[in-house]
Design an enzyme around this catalytic site. Structure first.
Site, PDB file in Angstrom:
ATOM      1  N   GLU A   1      98.321 -38.568  44.118  1.00  0.00           N
ATOM      2  CA  GLU A   1      96.971 -38.228  44.244  1.00  0.00           C
ATOM      3  C   GLU A   1      96.100 -38.685  42.989  1.00  0.00           C
ATOM      4  O   GLU A   1      94.867 -38.694  42.989  1.00  0.00           O
ATOM      5  CB  GLU A   1      96.794 -36.780  44.497  1.00  0.00           C
ATOM      6  CG  GLU A   1      96.983 -35.870  43.189  1.00  0.00           C
ATOM      7  CD  GLU A   1      98.661 -35.457  43.313  1.00  0.00           C
ATOM      8  OE1 GLU A   1      99.440 -36.162  43.642  1.00  0.00           O
ATOM      9  OE2 GLU A   1      98.990 -34.243  42.839  1.00  0.00           O
TER      10      GLU A   1
ATOM     11  N   ASP B   1      72.727 -30.377  45.974  1.00  0.00           N
ATOM     12  CA  ASP B   1      73.379 -29.492  46.787  1.00  0.00           C
ATOM     13  C   ASP B   1      72.524 -28.530  47.649  1.00  0.00           C
ATOM     14  O   ASP B   1      72.804 -28.459  48.772  1.00  0.00           O
ATOM     15  CB  ASP B   1      74.528 -28.756  45.947  1.00  0.00           C
ATOM     16  CG  ASP B   1      74.958 -29.804  44.657  1.00  0.00           C
ATOM     17  OD1 ASP B   1      75.050 -31.017  44.908  1.00  0.00           O
ATOM     18  OD2 ASP B   1      75.554 -29.134  43.619  1.00  0.00           O
ATOM     19  N   SER B   2      71.717 -27.914  46.753  1.00  0.00           N
ATOM     20  CA  SER B   2      70.848 -26.498  47.475  1.00  0.00           C
ATOM     21  C   SER B   2      70.028 -27.333  48.567  1.00  0.00           C
ATOM     22  O   SER B   2      69.652 -26.797  49.441  1.00  0.00           O
ATOM     23  CB  SER B   2      70.195 -25.697  46.397  1.00  0.00           C
ATOM     24  OG  SER B   2      69.363 -26.477  45.906  1.00  0.00           O
TER      25      SER B   2
ATOM     26  N   HIS C   1     103.096 -37.999  41.514  1.00  0.00           N
ATOM     27  CA  HIS C   1     101.968 -37.415  41.902  1.00  0.00           C
ATOM     28  C   HIS C   1     101.046 -38.718  42.511  1.00  0.00           C
ATOM     29  O   HIS C   1     100.446 -39.351  41.861  1.00  0.00           O
ATOM     30  CB  HIS C   1     100.971 -36.829  40.768  1.00  0.00           C
ATOM     31  CG  HIS C   1     101.424 -35.509  40.479  1.00  0.00           C
ATOM     32  ND1 HIS C   1     101.039 -34.491  41.196  1.00  0.00           N
ATOM     33  CD2 HIS C   1     102.425 -35.387  39.447  1.00  0.00           C
ATOM     34  CE1 HIS C   1     101.714 -33.359  40.398  1.00  0.00           C
ATOM     35  NE2 HIS C   1     102.532 -33.753  39.398  1.00  0.00           N
TER      36      HIS C   1
ATOM     37  N   CYS D   1     105.698 -33.450  43.994  1.00  0.00           N
ATOM     38  CA  CYS D   1     106.120 -32.839  42.670  1.00  0.00           C
ATOM     39  C   CYS D   1     106.660 -31.351  42.735  1.00  0.00           C
ATOM     40  O   CYS D   1     107.994 -31.334  43.472  1.00  0.00           O
ATOM     41  CB  CYS D   1     105.179 -32.819  41.701  1.00  0.00           C
ATOM     42  SG  CYS D   1     105.833 -32.460  39.790  1.00  0.00           S
TER      43      CYS D   1
END
Ligand code: XMP
Length: 510
Positions: free
Chosen positions: A167, A223-224, A165, A78
């Protein structure tokens, strides 16, 4: 590895995700990165992202023209395509006819980048400028009814570009473009596996940390927890996991987390900070202010804790890629993307931090973190826990926060999650939680009038937390949950179910 030059598009992360889906290492870098920094990274392919800017704007983010002389294959998307035209002698102009949304491709000639695509395939456009002429040496081979130049290439210089695009999921065969570029044109081999990630990041953690201690803000979320397991594997007892009991956690959560980590041989330090959190949040109703206060308190506590141990120089956090995107207006492209929410582990950081940050999962999405956690041997009860925001129940109590409101919300949340588990729905949902509203409504209990609070239940399905849809929990389960809440939690006489998707809503209410 592939690098993506980020010109500020909201979709840059989707480019990253597309490349990672092909199991190829990928990194997003600022658009104005030095050429020498690029060569140091030794990329084997470069992708130029879209941008909210026009290349014709005075403040347009431009890259160094030398980029096109490196001989590294480039794919412009793009704005990336218009930028190549603009910098290399083609002509870009403002267009009266904008092109947003679905269009059908017309393909004049087959080329490697379009392998598997055919005329009539739907692609997604989002641009207001048009290309009037491409630079010399470039051939074009595709168009739409609105756009004469949809793809161009200079095979000799290994430069390729598309106007649409690939993606976004609306471009049906978007992944073909990445596959054709990365494997067909650049000849890369898939190399991203959970064990390769662990190996690579272990090496860089070791190099960065040396013999120093690392304090980790542990919330017990996936995550942690994965950050903890990864760091523990690399530095052992030099890792100091700290769980701050803010008073804003779910019912029994602190004890449960301590238990889970004890079972996998990691000792965690719990800091009871309930008092200070309630004190600082007293009377605060603005969501961003709540988030900033909480983020700052966390940092102050971590810095204080760090002094209790020898040679702690680093603060580790389980920051993920979506946290980074949604918290920060892109510093890479003069701030064109806007701040949605200050995620406490990113947006709440002070200007001066006495500890150096270490965020090994910063470029990953939650589904990838779960794969890494599995590879590290974490139990499913940790890996598949629903996400819980750093600021905890503070952003699920709309309006000011009091200990009584937190206790009420904990009970509601407990019943909701308990029933989802019992009905085997918990694992089919990305995230479920309750929100306490500062709204009172009239009800009737027995023969008495009540005037009590409303709570909302929210359950969503999502892949990465960036977009989400509400979960269609069967009515009979919802009815049972609602009944239990009304009967077991005092102060609540109405339960509503949130049926909003993200966008336009967000997952959390604040
Ligand atoms: P939103 O509400 O932005 O949430 O749609 C997306 C996902 O992120 C979680 N979330 C947070 N996680 N710190 C975190 O670690 C935060 O400050 C934070 N705020 C939201 C949210 O629960 C959802 O899973």
């Amino acid at each position: 590895m592939v690098i993506i030059l980020d010109f500020g598009s909201q979709y840059t992360y989707l480019i990253l995700k597309s490349v990672q889906q092909l199991n190829v290492s990928c990194k997003v870098v600022p658009y104005d990165i030095n050429i020498s920094e690029i060569t140091e990274l030794e990329p084997e392919a470069i992708i130029l992202s879209g941008s909210p800017y026009s290349v014709l704007a005075d403040e347009a983010p431009l890259c160094d023209k030398k980029l096109f002389e490196l001989g590294i294959p480039i794919l412009g998307i793009c704005y990336g395509m218009q930028l190549i035209c603009h910098l290399l002698g083609g002509k870009v102009a403002h267009s009266l006819k904008k092109e947003f949304g679905y269009v059908e491709l017309i393909i004049d000639e087959k080329h490697k980048l379009f392998e598997g695509l055919e005329t009539g395939d739907v692609v997604w456009m989002s641009h207001s400028d048009k290309i009037d002429s491409v630079p010399s040496g470039y051939e074009t081979y595709s168009s739409t009814t609105n756009t004469p130049f949809v793809a161009m290439q200079n095979k000799a210089n290994n430069i390729y570009a598309v106007q649409f695009h690939p993606e976004v999921s609306h471009t049906e065969k978007g992944l073909y473009i990445f596959r054709n570029f990365i494997f067909g044109i650049c000849r890369l081999k898939p190399n991203w596996t959970p064990s390769s990630f662990i190996e690579k990041s272990s090496k860089s953690i070791k190099e960065k940390v040396g013999d120093a201690g690392v304090l980790l803000g542990l919330s017990g979320g996936v995550d942690s927890s994965v950050t903890a397991a990864l760091l523990h594997k690399v530095i052992g007892d030099k890792l100091i996991p700290v769980l701050v009991d803010t008073g804003l956690m779910r019912k029994n959560e602190v004890v449960e987390i301590q238990h889970m980590f004890k079972n996998i041989g990691i000792h965690i330090n719990v800091v009871d900070a309930k008092h200070i959190f309630f004190e600082k949040l007293k009377g605060v109703i603005d969501p961003e202010e709540k988030r900033k206060i909480i983020g700052n308190l966390f940092i102050q506590i971590f810095e204080k804790e760090a002094l209790k141990f020898d040679n702690v120089q680093f603060l580790a956090q389980g920051t993920l890629y979506p946290d980074v995107i949604e918290s920060a207006s892109s510093k890479t492209a003069k701030g064109p993307s806007v701040t949605i929410k200050s995620h406490h582990n990113v947006g709440g950081l002070p200007e001066v931090l006495n500890l150096k940050l270490i965020e090994p999962l910063r470029e990953l999405f939650k589904y990838e973190v779960r794969v890494i956690g599995k590879e590290l041997g974490l139990p499913d009860e940790i890996i598949f826990r629903h996400p819980f925001p750093g600021p905890g129940l503070a952003v699920r109590i709309i309006g000011d926060i009091t200990e009584e409101k937190v206790a009420t919300l904990q009970e509601i949340d407990f019943i909701f999650i308990d029933e989802l588990r019992k009905s085997f729905y918990y694992d089919r949902i990305w995230q479920a939680f309750a929100v306490l509203l500062p709204v009172q409504t009239v009800g009737v209990m027995g023969d008495d009038r009540t005037y009590e609070n409303v709570c909302a239940l929210r359950a969503v399905n999502s892949l990465d937390g960036m977009t989400a849809d509400w979960t269609k929990i069967p009515y009979n389960i919802l009815r049972h949950i609602s009944n239990r809440i009304m009967n077991e939690v005092s102060g609540v006489n109405r339960v509503v179910y949130d049926i909003s998707s993200k966008p336009p809503s967000t997952i959390e209410w604040e």
